[in-house]
Scaffold this motif. Sequence first.
Motif, PDB file in Angstrom:
ATOM      1  N   ASN A  54       0.798  -1.322  -0.038  1.00 60.21           N
ATOM      2  CA  ASN A  54       0.024  -0.049  -0.128  1.00 60.21           C
ATOM      3  C   ASN A  54       0.901   1.415   0.078  1.00 60.21           C
ATOM      4  O   ASN A  54       0.269   2.420  -0.128  1.00 60.21           O
ATOM      5  CB  ASN A  54      -0.918   0.035   1.232  1.00 60.21           C
ATOM      6  CG  ASN A  54      -1.988  -0.881   0.977  1.00 60.21           C
ATOM      7  OD1 ASN A  54      -2.024  -1.990   0.269  1.00 60.21           O
ATOM      8  ND2 ASN A  54      -2.847  -1.132   2.031  1.00 60.21           N
ATOM      9  N   LEU A  55       2.046   1.314   0.157  1.00 60.38           N
ATOM     10  CA  LEU A  55       3.035   2.357   0.195  1.00 60.38           C
ATOM     11  C   LEU A  55       3.035   3.225  -1.289  1.00 60.38           C
ATOM     12  O   LEU A  55       3.573   2.376  -2.276  1.00 60.38           O
ATOM     13  CB  LEU A  55       4.333   2.098   0.647  1.00 60.38           C
ATOM     14  CG  LEU A  55       4.460   1.740   1.922  1.00 60.38           C
ATOM     15  CD1 LEU A  55       5.964   1.826   2.484  1.00 60.38           C
ATOM     16  CD2 LEU A  55       3.885   2.808   2.985  1.00 60.38           C
TER      17      LEU A  55
ATOM     18  N   THR B 171       8.254   6.388  -2.800  1.00 62.94           N
ATOM     19  CA  THR B 171       8.973   7.443  -2.075  1.00 62.94           C
ATOM     20  C   THR B 171      10.413   7.005  -2.016  1.00 62.94           C
ATOM     21  O   THR B 171      10.800   5.863  -1.709  1.00 62.94           O
ATOM     22  CB  THR B 171       8.346   7.302  -0.682  1.00 62.94           C
ATOM     23  OG1 THR B 171       9.184   8.359   0.129  1.00 62.94           O
ATOM     24  CG2 THR B 171       8.532   6.086   0.075  1.00 62.94           C
TER      25      THR B 171
ATOM     26  N   PHE C 157       5.939  13.030   2.640  1.00 64.07           N
ATOM     27  CA  PHE C 157       5.214  11.793   3.192  1.00 64.07           C
ATOM     28  C   PHE C 157       6.522  10.707   3.423  1.00 64.07           C
ATOM     29  O   PHE C 157       7.082  10.444   2.305  1.00 64.07           O
ATOM     30  CB  PHE C 157       4.018  11.401   2.617  1.00 64.07           C
ATOM     31  CG  PHE C 157       4.177  11.036   1.161  1.00 64.07           C
ATOM     32  CD1 PHE C 157       4.579   9.828   0.874  1.00 64.07           C
ATOM     33  CD2 PHE C 157       3.721  12.142   0.135  1.00 64.07           C
ATOM     34  CE1 PHE C 157       4.855   9.475  -0.572  1.00 64.07           C
ATOM     35  CE2 PHE C 157       3.917  11.470  -1.106  1.00 64.07           C
ATOM     36  CZ  PHE C 157       4.298  10.324  -1.354  1.00 64.07           C
TER      37      PHE C 157
ATOM     38  N   PRO D 198       7.346   6.753   5.199  1.00 65.64           N
ATOM     39  CA  PRO D 198       6.760   5.502   5.891  1.00 65.64           C
ATOM     40  C   PRO D 198       6.915   5.715   7.316  1.00 65.64           C
ATOM     41  O   PRO D 198       8.120   6.300   7.816  1.00 65.64           O
ATOM     42  CB  PRO D 198       7.684   4.131   5.334  1.00 65.64           C
ATOM     43  CG  PRO D 198       8.397   4.814   4.174  1.00 65.64           C
ATOM     44  CD  PRO D 198       8.317   6.182   4.060  1.00 65.64           C
TER      45      PRO D 198
ATOM     46  N   GLY E 187       1.755   2.912   8.394  1.00 61.50           N
ATOM     47  CA  GLY E 187       1.161   3.925   7.785  1.00 61.50           C
ATOM     48  C   GLY E 187       2.298   5.094   6.913  1.00 61.50           C
ATOM     49  O   GLY E 187       3.464   4.593   6.914  1.00 61.50           O
ATOM     50  N   LEU E 188       1.773   6.087   6.967  1.00 66.23           N
ATOM     51  CA  LEU E 188       2.742   7.273   6.513  1.00 66.23           C
ATOM     52  C   LEU E 188       2.799   8.450   7.336  1.00 66.23           C
ATOM     53  O   LEU E 188       1.345   8.795   8.075  1.00 66.23           O
ATOM     54  CB  LEU E 188       2.066   7.949   5.111  1.00 66.23           C
ATOM     55  CG  LEU E 188       2.334   6.844   3.900  1.00 66.23           C
ATOM     56  CD1 LEU E 188       1.684   7.547   2.795  1.00 66.23           C
ATOM     57  CD2 LEU E 188       3.866   6.702   3.467  1.00 66.23           C
TER      58      LEU E 188
ATOM     59  N   LYS F 263       0.161  11.462  11.057  1.00 69.11           N
ATOM     60  CA  LYS F 263       0.371  10.226  10.286  1.00 69.11           C
ATOM     61  C   LYS F 263      -1.044   9.898   9.974  1.00 69.11           C
ATOM     62  O   LYS F 263      -2.006  10.196  10.238  1.00 69.11           O
ATOM     63  CB  LYS F 263       0.970   9.225  11.051  1.00 69.11           C
ATOM     64  CG  LYS F 263      -0.098   8.739  12.283  1.00 69.11           C
ATOM     65  CD  LYS F 263       0.524   7.696  12.839  1.00 69.11           C
ATOM     66  CE  LYS F 263       0.534   6.189  12.129  1.00 69.11           C
ATOM     67  NZ  LYS F 263      -0.837   5.715  12.119  1.00 69.11           N
TER      68      LYS F 263
ATOM     69  N   ILE G 203      -2.182   2.418   7.201  1.00 69.41           N
ATOM     70  CA  ILE G 203      -1.729   1.858   5.849  1.00 69.41           C
ATOM     71  C   ILE G 203      -2.831   1.769   4.972  1.00 69.41           C
ATOM     72  O   ILE G 203      -2.644   1.761   3.387  1.00 69.41           O
ATOM     73  CB  ILE G 203      -1.256   0.566   6.360  1.00 69.41           C
ATOM     74  CG1 ILE G 203      -0.398  -0.158   5.160  1.00 69.41           C
ATOM     75  CG2 ILE G 203      -2.186  -0.417   6.779  1.00 69.41           C
ATOM     76  CD1 ILE G 203       1.008   0.805   4.895  1.00 69.41           C
TER      77      ILE G 203
ATOM     78  N   ASP H 219      -5.114   4.175   4.624  1.00 71.36           N
ATOM     79  CA  ASP H 219      -5.235   5.616   3.918  1.00 71.36           C
ATOM     80  C   ASP H 219      -4.172   5.850   2.884  1.00 71.36           C
ATOM     81  O   ASP H 219      -4.023   6.510   1.910  1.00 71.36           O
ATOM     82  CB  ASP H 219      -5.271   6.689   4.774  1.00 71.36           C
ATOM     83  CG  ASP H 219      -6.556   6.970   5.667  1.00 71.36           C
ATOM     84  OD1 ASP H 219      -7.465   6.330   5.100  1.00 71.36           O
ATOM     85  OD2 ASP H 219      -6.626   7.242   6.742  1.00 71.36           O
ATOM     86  N   ALA H 220      -2.888   5.280   3.283  1.00 66.01           N
ATOM     87  CA  ALA H 220      -1.668   5.049   2.453  1.00 66.01           C
ATOM     88  C   ALA H 220      -2.102   4.654   0.913  1.00 66.01           C
ATOM     89  O   ALA H 220      -1.790   5.122   0.111  1.00 66.01           O
ATOM     90  CB  ALA H 220      -0.511   4.322   3.075  1.00 66.01           C
TER      91      ALA H 220
ATOM     92  N   LYS I 156      -1.893   6.528  -2.547  1.00 64.42           N
ATOM     93  CA  LYS I 156      -1.161   5.627  -3.573  1.00 64.42           C
ATOM     94  C   LYS I 156      -2.117   5.724  -4.891  1.00 64.42           C
ATOM     95  O   LYS I 156      -1.550   5.892  -5.989  1.00 64.42           O
ATOM     96  CB  LYS I 156      -0.925   4.232  -3.255  1.00 64.42           C
ATOM     97  CG  LYS I 156      -0.197   3.586  -4.245  1.00 64.42           C
ATOM     98  CD  LYS I 156       0.328   2.103  -4.007  1.00 64.42           C
ATOM     99  CE  LYS I 156       1.272   1.387  -4.739  1.00 64.42           C
ATOM    100  NZ  LYS I 156       1.832   0.179  -4.087  1.00 64.42           N
TER     101      LYS I 156
END
Length: 360
Positions: A157-158, A161, A178, A180, A193-194, A205, A208, A210-211, A215
Amino acid sequence: MELRTTFLFIVLITLMTACGNQKIVNSIKLVQTVGYDAVENGVRNAALIANYEEGKSKLEFFVTESNTIYDSSPRLRTKLDFPNEYGQVRMTLFGETYARKGIKIVTDTMMRHPVISSRMHLGVADRDALEILNVTENKRDPYFLFDMIENNIRNGNLPMTNLHVTVFNFYGEGRDVFLPYFTVERGEIKIDGLALFKGDQFKTKISIRDAFLLKMLLGNSKNGSVMVPVKGPKQERGDYFLMNSIGSKSRLKVISVGPPASVSIQLKVDASVRDVPEWMDLTSEDQLASLEKRMEDYFENEIQNLISFCKRNNVDPVGFGDLIRSRSYQWEARDFEDHYEALKTTVSVKVIIVQTGAGQ
């Protein structure tokens, strides 16, 4: 004449190669992961170093403290029996307290360093970076955090970056950084998450889940996944199913530069679904269409919630400011920030289920 010239050229190339600065791997200390924490009198720097001896690698852990990061390398050198080199650094982790004070000095220093790759990853810990790196040391892998991020960008899900993306977002007008966000769960390191920044300072923050939404907004969300709630016609309590993104495309269009500005978001998602409730029949065209509609409504609502959260916290990881700046000759960063919370967004999502699993 041409033969003599060619011969002279070969000789010069040979001499230049012979005079190169050669470094033997077992005669240097390769710093591969570093961490920064705020302490009472300045900064604490932790370094994971792979020591190569007789065909084997041994992981070593060193900690120094100084008034400034510029003194970290010389202080580290006082603890080493060989020169320390930074050409293999792949990961930098900031403790939360340090990140809240600002990471600009570190990122700028690393971007200026001639041997550090711009593909290096950065991250934020929910505690001191030293605590996370202590767990990493037990993995016997100096690239463990780097590999975690790479895996979750490619298969999770990242959003994309690295150091290059971070510096671009920091210095680009109308964009925010943003990174990790790491925690420890039952003795294991976890990407939780981020971390979202305002300027170079950690502000808040997101999860994960919402990450994954971010994305999708930033580009192709291939391989990301999320649990989507669904309720049957006669159910009081809802169920969940797992949705995997096979690929997505986003289109952000400025409707009005404002203020307040208005942006239209169109998102197309190709998806597969797994682990659906027993009452759901994916061989039914009607239920399949209903499931697609449920996902569309879910993502439209959740993306609006994410945007509202970012506006309340005055962070712009999507880059709405940059988008509007590209459509306005009179755009000013301060004016955009003053009206950012009033930004209007409409979200339209189209989901196409292209796989339902072999069991269906």
